[in-house]
Design an enzyme around this catalytic site. Structure first.
Site, mmCIF file in Angstrom:
data_model
loop_
_atom_site.group_PDB
_atom_site.id
_atom_site.type_symbol
_atom_site.label_atom_id
_atom_site.label_comp_id
_atom_site.label_asym_id
_atom_site.label_seq_id
_atom_site.Cartn_x
_atom_site.Cartn_y
_atom_site.Cartn_z
ATOM 1 N N CYS C 84 -13.680 105.721 12.101
ATOM 2 C CA CYS C 84 -15.028 106.288 12.008
ATOM 3 C C CYS C 84 -15.268 107.285 13.151
ATOM 4 O O CYS C 84 -14.706 108.367 13.142
ATOM 5 C CB CYS C 84 -16.054 105.152 11.966
ATOM 6 N N HIS C 186 -14.269 100.946 7.992
ATOM 7 C CA HIS C 186 -14.113 100.073 9.152
ATOM 8 C C HIS C 186 -13.272 98.838 8.849
ATOM 9 O O HIS C 186 -13.815 97.776 8.519
ATOM 10 C CB HIS C 186 -15.499 99.609 9.618
ATOM 11 N N GLU C 188 -11.965 96.863 10.877
ATOM 12 C CA GLU C 188 -12.266 95.769 11.817
ATOM 13 C C GLU C 188 -13.435 94.921 11.335
ATOM 14 O O GLU C 188 -13.681 93.836 11.872
ATOM 15 C CB GLU C 188 -12.530 96.333 13.227
#
Lengths: 75, 714, 217
Positions: C84, C186, C188
């Site tokens: 990002c 994302h 994560e």
């Protein structure tokens, strides 16, 4: 010396901000408006205006997607 | 004695003659310019709570989990595992009506600061918003769009997830939108800190953004007066927020606290340096000297009074022992928070403002903080129901199918996805339930348990019946927690009302506080903090009385957190709770053009407690696959929402009133085998069928609910 | 193996990336002002709003002292992942081709999207199969990918899932050498069943696989 740098999206790149403004103006009663683009103005005091083009290339604009222009002093 | 020359000035600043006379009496002289500016803000409604402070003493504040009650920057409760959750809700109504993006953004910024000012890392934001009718009011659409953008801008940029909220649209709020922002934060017990300054000789350090002319006079000019003509002129007073600046400030403060470098910490909010310094000194029973010449400025040539009342955002004040100042400065340099020593703690009981060593203000702290007159409200129940708003809507749909679709399409019931898609609900990796998945937001704690939080309030229903309506908001908030398996730990509230000097509004306020108090006592939930926003009125009248309740609870196992959508084909469906639906104050009554006139259903407290407990226990035990409280829109809407969220239909048979409302009392639950409950049907198929009364495809329900706000947001 | 997660003023998802990487190996934060990569095996430039997205997203962060070391690390073939805002930083730094423009909607968008693995032969996708679908959330205002020249696409938004108007539905690209990879979604935030899908874990597992076995030369 007071300098003004104008940064605008490169021709051909989709500019939804410009389009949004172009759509909004007629709704407010303003006609005959076209080709709207939204960019950025950076104002700065510089001792050496010769450095401005390098500043534009390295930081103030992203040359891949933006064009920049230094407004002539006195305008 | 006030002279002719000085009285217009104090009145311009919002002080009455009575108040000015008291200032003269307490000071024993005329106030200096800086002192008058400071007093005008500290004695404003927004800072002094002069019309509400006595009334708020009715609220219960004790509880076995309470670590910090009302009076600090935020309240805090113990959540086990050595951790505390600090939380509070605050309003930013008047600034948002003038500039909604920045008003909403700085509202979020302000409440974040209140939470990390007590040493808690903000882990969630929720917002409760009120606007006029979006279908007919372009201004309300504009306010909605800009406020949502502002909340997203601030919350997303600072990296705190916006995990929940609510939005209501009523013509009543057309001239006075409401922007209430709630924040909760997490701290190990040892890091919680109070704001009392201490230790004469200790140093006062200012951190954060430069001080400019933001919001000068904001507190008294905007928040204590009704909005009238010419509020464009107030625009220079609007505060501009910078979330990047606050992110650095937040990390800096938390590190300073982790390293135990601070004696006390206070954020700068309404009335800026004046209120922070006064409150720190007052709580610590000490004095403070501030030299404005040391305050880093954004604008040249600011006068001392401007520096003292500036509401520039993203600033904190802390007290540091002289031996630790260098370490504090080093941490601040690393986080680029511009630390400056601006004063010191003194053994006097006075707040002194100096300019380069010359005294420009010298006032006893008690005059600023304690001597503001408190006014008793003069409540008088109105002879006729207060209804300053035009009746809207007069649709008479012919059958329940159409009624349900119209309700789902309506502004108050439709999907809020176009709003919450503009927020980041997951940063921090704690979010167990995303918007639309459950009745409350859920944040995982390190030990596998979780915090649940909900924010609720229905002004229309409080307008019907202030005492029952306000109590209902508390019950509904607790029901939302029960539906996810959480037990309530504490509550914060924002009271949004009209002009309390009008007897009918005072009556609404007194009744609402009584209702909240009774509901809190019934559920044994303490109030740990809150906010009051008065004078939400225009020439057209007052807003609906709108108490907003934010409640925090805990559940032992995050993995078992409840969901609202039907989950499995074949699951049994039941209604849990003593449900007494009525038409008064309902969304259907609104759609059919009825004014908000009571009474609301009576609640038998033990039945409510039993229902909440049964659902909570069922969720925790894994016996319930879904639980959803029956709220606005009534049973039919609740069933529809369960079908939409679960992507699956249901077939039930019941005589219960489909569209009457009774908030906080009952739930729709589903599970494989609902022992001891009266099963009304089963999950399955592609439609919601209420036998003999209503049948609609789930896709039709979803489509009706999906449209609404997208059009308003443009 | 050890992951290093760069931390700029304004980084938000640095701690999330730290947590995700820690499920797969050791992980440490790398402060923006220090020219020290602490001997890590892989660098992650995380999501957030470094420097408030001032001027242009990533425009200021790319000049941070730590980025000189990251560029050197990349030149030497070390794996660098930009998520990002990290993707934006790597493009501004010239470590990846192209640029990220404002979403066509001009709004911040949070959404769980489906991605398709276009290129499984990278250090970041070697634990995936070609054409595999990954469910991963996006949350950004400036995610519309643009590149005038040829690009090596690693991930695409599945049909109907493009949230921002990116050309050719591009979600993630690599450099020519294949050791630098940027994506707007994302991963994560997709490593724990409790908070969402776990498809993102594969990105981190791929990096570990690559580092431990040097699968990709």
């Amino acid at each position: 010396m007071r300098a003004r740098v104008l940064v605008r999206p490169k021709e051909g790149i989709l500019d939804p901000q410009g389009q949004a403004v172009e759509r909004a103006l007629p709704a407010l009663g303003f006609s005959g408006v076209s080709n709207v683009h939204v960019g950025r103005l950076i104002e700065l005091e510089v001792e050496d205006p010769e450095q401005l083009p390098a500043m534009c290339e390295r930081l103030l604009s992203n040359p891949l997607i933006e064009d920049w222009e230094i407004e002539e002093p006195g305008r | 004695m006030s002279s002719i020359a000085s009285s217009p000035k104090h009145r311009q600043l919002g002080l009455t003659d009575f108040e000015y006379d008291r200032i003269l009496e307490r000071l024993g002289r005329e106030p200096l310019e800086v002192e008058l500016a400071m007093l005008s803000l500290m004695w404003s409604e927004h800072c002094a709570y002069k019309h509400s402070r006595r009334l708020l003493r009715r609220l219960p504040t004790q509880g076995k989990h309470v670590l910090m009650g009302p009076g600090e920057n935020a309240g805090a409760v113990d959540v086990g595992g050595g951790l505390a959750v600090a939380f509070k809700v605050e309003s930013h109504n008047h600034p948002s009506a003038v500039e909604p993006f920045q008003g909403a953004a700085t509202g979020v910024g302000g409440i974040l600061r209140d939470v990390f000012a007590v040493g808690a890392r903000p882990i969630a934001v929720l917002d409760s918003l009120r606007f006029g009718d979006p279908d007919t009011s372009e201004r309300s659409r504009y306010l909605l769009e800009r406020a949502v953008a502002g909340i997203g801008h601030y919350g997303n940029s600072i990296g705190v997830p916006t995990v929940g909220g609510e939005i209501y649209f009523e013509p009543s709020y057309e001239q006075n939108c409401l922007i209430n922002a709630m924040c909760l934060g997490l701290a190990p017990h040892e890091r919680l800190i109070r704001s009392a300054a201490a230790g004469p000789g200790n140093v006062v350090v200012l951190l954060g953004a430069l001080t400019g002319r933001d919001g000068i006079g904001g507190a008294s000019v905007l928040a204590s007066a009704e909005l009238g003509e010419g509020d464009e002129a107030k625009r220079p007073s609007v505060q501009i927020g910078d979330p990047f600046s606050e992110k650095k400030l937040m990390e800096c403060c938390l590190e300073l606290l982790d390293r135990e470098l601070l004696v006390s910490l206070q954020d700068l909010g309404a009335a800026g340096l004046t209120s922070s310094a006064s409150e720190m000194a007052s709580k610590g029973a000490v004095g403070l000297d501030i030299d404005v010449a040391h305050v880093p400025l954004r604008e040249p040539g600011m006068e001392p009074f401007e520096i003292m009342i500036s509401e520039s955002q993203e600033r904190m004040l802390c007290v540091v022992e002289p031996a630790r100042v260098d370490e504090v400065l080093a941490v601040c340099e690393r986080w680029e928070t511009n630390p400056t020593v601006v004063g010191e703690v003194t053994a006097s009981d006075r707040l002194r403002v100096l300019q380069d060593g010359d005294v420009v203000a010298d006032v006893p702290v008690s005059v600023l903080v304690d001597d503001c007159p408190l006014y008793d409200l003069e409540p008088r129940a109105p002879a006729a129901p207060l209804d300053a708003v035009p009746h809207i809507g007069d649709e008479r749909p012919k059958n329940p199918d159409e009624t349900l679709l119209n309700l789902l399409r309506s502004a108050n019931m439709c999907s809020r996805r176009p709003v919450w898609e503009q927020y980041d609900p997951i940063v921090g990796s704690r979010t167990v339930r995303r918007p639309d998945e459950a009745d409350a937001a859920i944040l995982a704690l390190p030990d596998g348990s979780a915090i649940a939080v909900s924010i609720d309030g229905n002004g229309r229903r409080v307008a019907c019946d202030p005492r029952a309506g306000a109590a209902e908001a508390v019950f509904e908030c607790a029901a939302n927690l029960a539906a996810v398996g959480a037990s309530p730990l504490g509550l914060t509230n924002c009271l949004n009302f009209g002009n309390p000097e009008k007897p009918a509004v005072a009556w609404q306020l007194v009744e609402a506080v009584e209702g909240i108090a009774q509901a809190c006592e019934a559920l044994e939930v303490p109030v740990v903090g809150g906010n009051v926003s008065l004078y939400n009125e225009s020439p057209d009248g007052a807003i609906f009385p709108t108490p907003v309740i934010g409640m925090v609870g805990k559940l032992p196992d995050a993995a078992r957190a409840g969901r609202l959508g039907f989950a499995q084909e074949g699951d049994e469906i039941a209604i849990v709770g003593s449900f007494a639906p009525a038409r008064a104050g309902s969304e259907l009554a609104k759609l059919e053009g009825e004014p908000p006139v009571g009474p609301l259903p009576f609640k038998e407290v033990q039945a409510v407690r039993d229902a909440h407990g049964a659902v909570r226990d069922g969720i925790r035990a894994g016996a319930l696959h879904s639980a959803h409280d029956i709220a606005e829109g009534g049973l039919a809407v609740a069933l529809a929402e369960c079908c939409i969220a679960g992507g699956i239909g249901a077939k039930v048979a019941t005589d219960v009133d489909l569209f009457g409302e009774d908030l906080g009392s009952a739930f729709v639950v589903s599970g494989p085998r609902l022992e001891g409950l009266e099963v009304i049907g089963r999950v399955g198929g592609g439609q919601l069928e209420i036998e003999g009364r209503l049948a609609l495809a789930v896709s039709a329900l979803r489509e009706a609910r999906a449209g609404g706000l997208a059009a308003s947001l443009g | 193996m050890k992951f290093g997660i760069v931390q700029f003023p304004g980084s938000c998802d640095d701690v999330d990336a730290l947590g995700a990487a820690s499920r797969v190996g050791e992980a440490t934060l790398l402060w923006h002002a220090e020219r020290d990569l602490k001997g890590v095996d892989a660098v992650i430039v995380p999501g957030g709003f470094s420097y408030g997205d001032y001027l242009r997203a990533g425009a200021i962060a790319r000049f941070a002292p730590v980025m000189e070391e990251v560029a050197e690390f990349a030149r030497a073939g070390g794996p660098v992942l930009g998520i990002c805002n990290g993707f934006q930083v790597l493009c501004e730094a010239g470590l990846l081709p192209g640029a990220l423009l404002p979403n066509t909607s001009l709004r911040f968008v949070f959404r769980q999207v489906e991605l398709e693995v276009v290129d499984p032969d990278t250090p970041f996708t070697c634990a995936c199969a070609r054409g595999e679908r990954l469910s991963i959330p996006v949350k950004h205002t400036t995610g519309r990918y643009y590149a005038p020249g040829p690009v090596q696409v690693v991930l695409r938004y599945a049909r109907g899932h493009n949230p921002n108007g990116s050309q050719d539905d591009i979600a993630g690209v690599r450099n020519e050498a294949g050791n630098v990879f940027g994506l707007m979604p994302h991963p994560e935030h997709a490593v724990d069943r409790l908070t969402g899908s776990t498809d993102g874990l594969k990105i981190f597992e791929s990096i570990r696989e690559h580092v431990e076995h040097r699968v990709f030369a």
